[in-house]
Each structure stands twice: as C-alpha cells, then as structure tokens.
Write a protein that holds these residues in place. Structure first.
Motif, PDB file in Angstrom:
ATOM      1  N   GLU A   1       0.831  -1.196   0.000  1.00  0.00           N
ATOM      2  CA  GLU A   1       0.000   0.000   0.000  1.00  0.00           C
ATOM      3  C   GLU A   1       0.871   1.254   0.000  1.00  0.00           C
ATOM      4  OE1 GLU A   1      -2.642   0.326   3.293  1.00  0.00           O
ATOM      5  OE2 GLU A   1      -3.904   1.823   2.304  1.00  0.00           O
ATOM      6  N   LEU A   2       1.933   1.186   0.769  1.00  0.00           N
ATOM      7  CA  LEU A   2       2.868   2.306   0.824  1.00  0.00           C
ATOM      8  C   LEU A   2       3.364   2.653  -0.566  1.00  0.00           C
ATOM      9  CD1 LEU A   2       4.729   4.064   2.857  1.00  0.00           C
ATOM     10  CD2 LEU A   2       6.468   2.395   2.266  1.00  0.00           C
ATOM     11  N   VAL A   3       3.759   1.641  -1.297  1.00  0.00           N
ATOM     12  CA  VAL A   3       4.310   1.858  -2.630  1.00  0.00           C
ATOM     13  C   VAL A   3       3.257   2.392  -3.591  1.00  0.00           C
ATOM     14  CG1 VAL A   3       5.328   0.708  -4.625  1.00  0.00           C
ATOM     15  CG2 VAL A   3       6.145   0.183  -2.326  1.00  0.00           C
ATOM     16  N   SER A   4       2.043   1.862  -3.502  1.00  0.00           N
ATOM     17  CA  SER A   4       1.016   2.311  -4.446  1.00  0.00           C
ATOM     18  C   SER A   4       0.572   3.735  -4.127  1.00  0.00           C
ATOM     19  CB  SER A   4      -0.171   1.345  -4.458  1.00  0.00           C
ATOM     20  OG  SER A   4      -0.936   1.482  -3.290  1.00  0.00           O
ATOM     21  N   VAL A   5       0.451   4.053  -2.845  1.00  0.00           N
ATOM     22  CA  VAL A   5       0.096   5.422  -2.468  1.00  0.00           C
ATOM     23  C   VAL A   5       1.194   6.384  -2.897  1.00  0.00           C
ATOM     24  CG1 VAL A   5      -0.313   6.982  -0.531  1.00  0.00           C
ATOM     25  CG2 VAL A   5      -1.363   4.736  -0.532  1.00  0.00           C
ATOM     26  N   ASP A   6       2.420   5.959  -2.728  1.00  0.00           N
ATOM     27  CA  ASP A   6       3.561   6.781  -3.105  1.00  0.00           C
ATOM     28  C   ASP A   6       3.541   7.084  -4.596  1.00  0.00           C
ATOM     29  OD1 ASP A   6       6.213   7.967  -2.477  1.00  0.00           O
ATOM     30  OD2 ASP A   6       6.912   6.410  -3.853  1.00  0.00           O
TER      31      ASP A   6
ATOM     32  N   LYS B   1       2.257  11.072  -9.055  1.00  0.00           N
ATOM     33  CA  LYS B   1       1.530  11.504 -10.251  1.00  0.00           C
ATOM     34  C   LYS B   1       0.866  12.855 -10.012  1.00  0.00           C
ATOM     35  CE  LYS B   1      -0.321   7.345 -11.597  1.00  0.00           C
ATOM     36  NZ  LYS B   1      -1.504   6.534 -11.846  1.00  0.00           N
ATOM     37  N   ILE B   2       0.235  12.964  -8.842  1.00  0.00           N
ATOM     38  CA  ILE B   2      -0.502  14.184  -8.537  1.00  0.00           C
ATOM     39  C   ILE B   2       0.424  15.367  -8.353  1.00  0.00           C
ATOM     40  CG2 ILE B   2      -1.919  15.237  -6.735  1.00  0.00           C
ATOM     41  CD1 ILE B   2      -3.553  12.743  -6.737  1.00  0.00           C
TER      42      ILE B   2
ATOM     43  N   ASN C   1       2.089   8.762   5.286  1.00  0.00           N
ATOM     44  CA  ASN C   1       2.807   8.964   6.542  1.00  0.00           C
ATOM     45  C   ASN C   1       2.335   8.024   7.635  1.00  0.00           C
ATOM     46  OD1 ASN C   1       4.600  10.872   5.656  1.00  0.00           O
ATOM     47  ND2 ASN C   1       3.245  12.590   6.120  1.00  0.00           N
ATOM     48  N   SER C   2       1.019   7.810   7.680  1.00  0.00           N
ATOM     49  CA  SER C   2       0.538   6.952   8.760  1.00  0.00           C
ATOM     50  C   SER C   2       1.076   5.530   8.586  1.00  0.00           C
ATOM     51  CB  SER C   2      -0.983   6.968   8.850  1.00  0.00           C
ATOM     52  OG  SER C   2      -1.544   6.150   7.865  1.00  0.00           O
ATOM     53  N   ILE C   3       1.269   5.121   7.335  1.00  0.00           N
ATOM     54  CA  ILE C   3       1.889   3.808   7.102  1.00  0.00           C
ATOM     55  C   ILE C   3       3.375   3.865   7.446  1.00  0.00           C
ATOM     56  CG2 ILE C   3       2.450   2.054   5.382  1.00  0.00           C
ATOM     57  CD1 ILE C   3      -0.030   3.029   3.794  1.00  0.00           C
ATOM     58  N   LEU C   4       4.035   4.863   6.864  1.00  0.00           N
ATOM     59  CA  LEU C   4       5.485   4.981   6.997  1.00  0.00           C
ATOM     60  C   LEU C   4       5.907   5.149   8.464  1.00  0.00           C
ATOM     61  CD1 LEU C   4       7.839   5.045   5.008  1.00  0.00           C
ATOM     62  CD2 LEU C   4       7.718   7.538   5.031  1.00  0.00           C
TER      63      LEU C   4
END
Length: 423
Positions: free
Chosen positions: A29-34, A39-40, A97-100
RNA sequence: GGAGAGGUGUCCGAGUGGUUUAAGGAGCACGCUUGGAAAGCGUGUGUAGGGGCAACCUUACCGGGGGUUCGAAUCCCCCCCUCUCCGCCA
C-alpha cells in the motif's frame, strides 16, 4: 522512519527484513500510495508553472494598460484545479505517513532472527555470581530492614510503582549518578548535558516514541508536554533539524535524568520492588555518529556501559536482541543484564542501540560530508546505567548474613567513605 | 498572565501586492593581479523534490499552519519562538 526511495527501490529486501520482526506492515500500500502521490505532484507542479507564467503575463499586460479579465479567469480556473489536487495530495500524504511512521526500523544483518527473547544470543559474560552460605534476601526485604527503602509510604504519596529512598539509600542513589557521570565524562570522553525532563510531541516523534507508543507516556494534561521516558528523547533532539559539520562526528553526550513511564500493559509484571517503576533515574549515553562508523561506536558504547558494572564488581552478561525482541526504532540492540541473586537470573540493566538513520530522518539530523553533501547521521544510545536497577543489584549481590550490605569500593568516595550499609 | 518589538539565505541586512530570478554587504571557493601576502578586481556560492546523458529546465521554501488574490516574503487569521517592560514566582 524508512527512506521512501529506498523502500521503493528495494521492495523485496525491505519486505524480507521486516518479516523477521513479526507483525504486518503495509508495504504494498505504501508503494502504491507513493506512486499515486507522485503523479498528482507532477500534475500540480505543472499547473503551478502555468499559473506563474500567466500571472507574470497579467502583470506585464496591466502595466501597458491592457485588459486582463479573460486571462484572470483562466488562471482562476487553474488555481481551483491546483486547490483540488492539493486536497487529494494532502490526504494521500497523510495515508502515506501513517503507514510509513508505523513501520519499524530494518534489523541489521548481524541481528539473529527470532520472534521473542528466547532467540536472543549471549555475546559475553563477565565475573561470577556471588556465593552465599545463607538464604539471600531480595532488595525489598533488605532495603526495608535497613530503613533505606520505603515503598509503602511512596504508595501513599503517589501510588504503586513509586519509591521513597531514605538516608544512605538516597545517598547511594545520588552517589551512583555522580559515579557514572564522572566515569563517562573523565574516562570515556562524553560531554555532560542536563536536558529538560519534559519534551514536546515533535521531539517524541523524532525518537520514534510517537505516534505509535503514546500510551507508554505520561502526558501533561491540556498541553503538548510529555514527561520524558528516557534522556534519549531530549538529548537526541538537541540537534533536531540541524546540519552538523562532518569533522565534529562522533559527538558523545551523557545525561542524568529521571525517566517516567506509564507501564501500561505491564500490570502483572515485576510488581514487587524497584525493577519496574513509573519513575526511575538513569544515566544515558547518546552518540551522533558517521554512518560508516556507527557499528564501531555501538561496540564502544556498550563497553563504556559495561565498565560501570565492572568497576562495581557486578556479574553480568551481554546479549544481542533478536529481530523480534528489538525496539521499534533500533537496527541492532545489545542488552546488558546484571545478575540478581533473588531471581537467580540476569535482568536487563542497560540497552544499547544503533538506530542508524531511522531517528535522524524523523528528527532531521544531518551532517555535511567531506564531499559537501548532506546526509543523515546515525544516532545511538544506551543506558550507562539504569540507576535504580544498579542500586538494587548492589543490595542483592553485596548482602551479608546479618542483613548488612557492603558498598563497592568504587562507590565509597561518593558516599563519604561509607563502607557498609547497616541498621 | 498583560503590553510592546521582532523572526528573511552560512551570517548581517533591505524589501508593505507584479522584471524578486530575494537588493546590498560580510564570509567562503575559484580566477586575475603579486616575489609572496594583504588590498583591489572578476566569477561563483541555500534547502528539498521532479525531469534530462549533460549544460540545463521546473516546483516548493522568507518561523509554522490556514486564508484573501489572476498573482503573497509583502495583506488577513491562528499558533510557535526570541527580546524588552510589567505582574507573579524558586
């Protein structure tokens, strides 16, 4: 906190190292959110560029007296789009951040794999356990009988897990603090600091105590102040958001502070005596080191802590904690365990860790290298030592048949030459 | 706790809505000059991200966070910190 770019580039390695710690961390999830966030950011950076160009043009047109209303409404639209992208990126960033912030440090390759303390490995042992030709008492019985420890009245004042030392008991506590500070300053080259005993949430985030371990802390109601759980917090944060000159590394600090821990979740554990208290004294060693030298520094720091026990003549061993038993922020930890006759086993009296860049990244502690580039320092710390546990170890290891306690030679100069504790 | 003044780059310091691409100075680096040095002259010199083989292009950052505006170091709101005075206090 791990480096995002490193995680992205070394996904399998990170996943593998983390799996040895136990627990589930949302790396995918971290990687996909990153990736989504990237992109944004790319899109909104481009829009910002357009806005800057157009605004500048409006300025020019106005100066020459031309109408700009069409251009203005165009930019307005761009700004609105930027605003909505910002909202999205903010929520993605929070998620990221909450993941990291919840992912622990990666264990160093020399750390034994294992899920709990059973997999910890003894590294070395010093001295021998004292032999008694009588039944040894524990420190509570000894201290109470000697009139130097009063747990009942401490409970009246504050509650359980607090202590009241009296007379030579208080003196010995103070002597231990001074003795340890003196050894580390004059023999080991540490600089003494006396920091605040309270820290704010930013500092606690820096060392990794927040956000995940808030329940371990005492918070001052209605404020952003917390009682420090260890001097590690204020001392590591001395250089929060600073860039040090490379030549100044390593920097070594020693600090005496009281430590405050809520000990939530340890209700049944060590309920008797001084082993586990809400408030205890500690002399702490903290180092800021060059990344290439930090493991040498960890060995040296551990030896510095051990020397205190040697000078006091207390039997101990050093164990390296396995991957599953290490603290959240640590990459490698040695525990020093002192012999306790009443428990017939070794108990932790110091914990020495290399955090590598984990804390430095959270706290923004960098240095300028020889090439002029900035990188994160490595932070280390270790107890040198926990005073309360040293105090009780002395009572138990140096007790005599009549209930008196011999004071270790090394401590006597700090205790007006007192040689024996007796009634 | 009350009143006031501040917070701009490595440092000092200017900047009250648009060539700010943050003036100017100091420091630092390199070069010219010199027998050598100083002075002088010239050039360069922040952080974090993105793109490019590269020169380079681009976004953000003037204590922090929001807002107004086509556009904010600059205007508005909240917060933090420093200094001065007052109050209280070990």
């Amino acid at each position: 906190m791990l480096d995002r770019n490193f995680v992205r580039a070394n996904l399998d390695f990170v996943r593998k190292r983390l799996s040895t710690r136990g627990g589930d961390y949302s790396i995918e999830e971290l990687v996909s959110v990153d990736a989504e966030l990237k992109k944004i950011v790319l899109r909104s950076d481009d829009l910002r560029r357009q806005r800057n160009e157009a605004s500048e043009e409006i300025g020019r047109l106005r100066k020459s007296g031309q109408d700009t209303s069409v251009r203005q409404s165009q930019v307005k639209e761009i700004s609105n789009e930027i605003k909505s992208l910002e909202e999205t990126s903010r929520s993605l960033e929070e998620k990221l951040n909450s993941i990291l912030h919840g992912i622990p440090n990666l264990p160093h390759e020399t750390v034994p794999a294992g899920s709990d303390e059973a997999a910890n490995a003894e590294v070395r042992r010093w001295g021998t356990a004292p032999h008694f030709d009588f039944a040894p008492l524990d420190h509570v019985d000894l201290g109470t009988a000697l009139g130097i420890l009063d747990l009942d009245r401490a409970a009246k004042i504050a509650g359980t897990r607090f202590s009241l030392l009296r007379a030579a008991g208080a003196l010995m506590e103070r002597a231990l603090i001074n003795f340890m500070l003196e050894v580390h300053v004059t023999q080991h080259g540490y600089t003494e600091v006396l920091p605040p005993f309270v820290a704010n949430s930013t500092s606690l985030f820096g060392t990794g105590n927040l956000p995940k371990f808030a329940t371990d802390l005492f918070r001052l109601e209605g404020t952003d102040y917390y009682l420090i759980p260890t001097a590690e917090v204020p001392v590591t944060n001395i250089y929060q958001n600073e860039i040090l000159e490379g030549e100044t590394l390593p920097q070594k600090f020693v600090a005496y502070t009281p430590c405050f821990r809520s000990e939530a979740g340890s209700y049944g554990k060590d309920t008797r005596g001084l082993i586990r208290q809400h408030q205890f004294n500690k002399v702490e060693l903290v180092k800021f080191a060059h990344p290439d030298k930090s493991y040498e520094e960890l060995e040296a720091l551990t030896r510095d802590a051990e020397e205190i026990l040697q000078r006091l003549g207390l039997h101990y061993r050093v164990v390296v904690l396995c991957t599953g038993d290490m603290g959240f922020s640590s990459a490698k930890t040695y525990d020093i365990e002192v012999w306790l006759p009443s428990q017939n086993r070794f108990r932790e009296i110091s914990s020495c860790s290399n955090f590598e860049a984990f804390q430095a990244r959270r706290a923004g502690i960098r240095f300028r290298g020889a090439d002029g580039k900035r990188q994160f320092v490595h932070t280390l710390n270790g107890s040198g030592l926990a005073i309360g546990r040293t105090w009780l170890a002395i009572l138990e290891n140096y007790q005599q048949r009549d209930g008196s306690v011999v004071i270790p030679q090394a401590l006597r100069p700090y205790m007006r030459g007192l040689e024996v504790l007796r009634k």
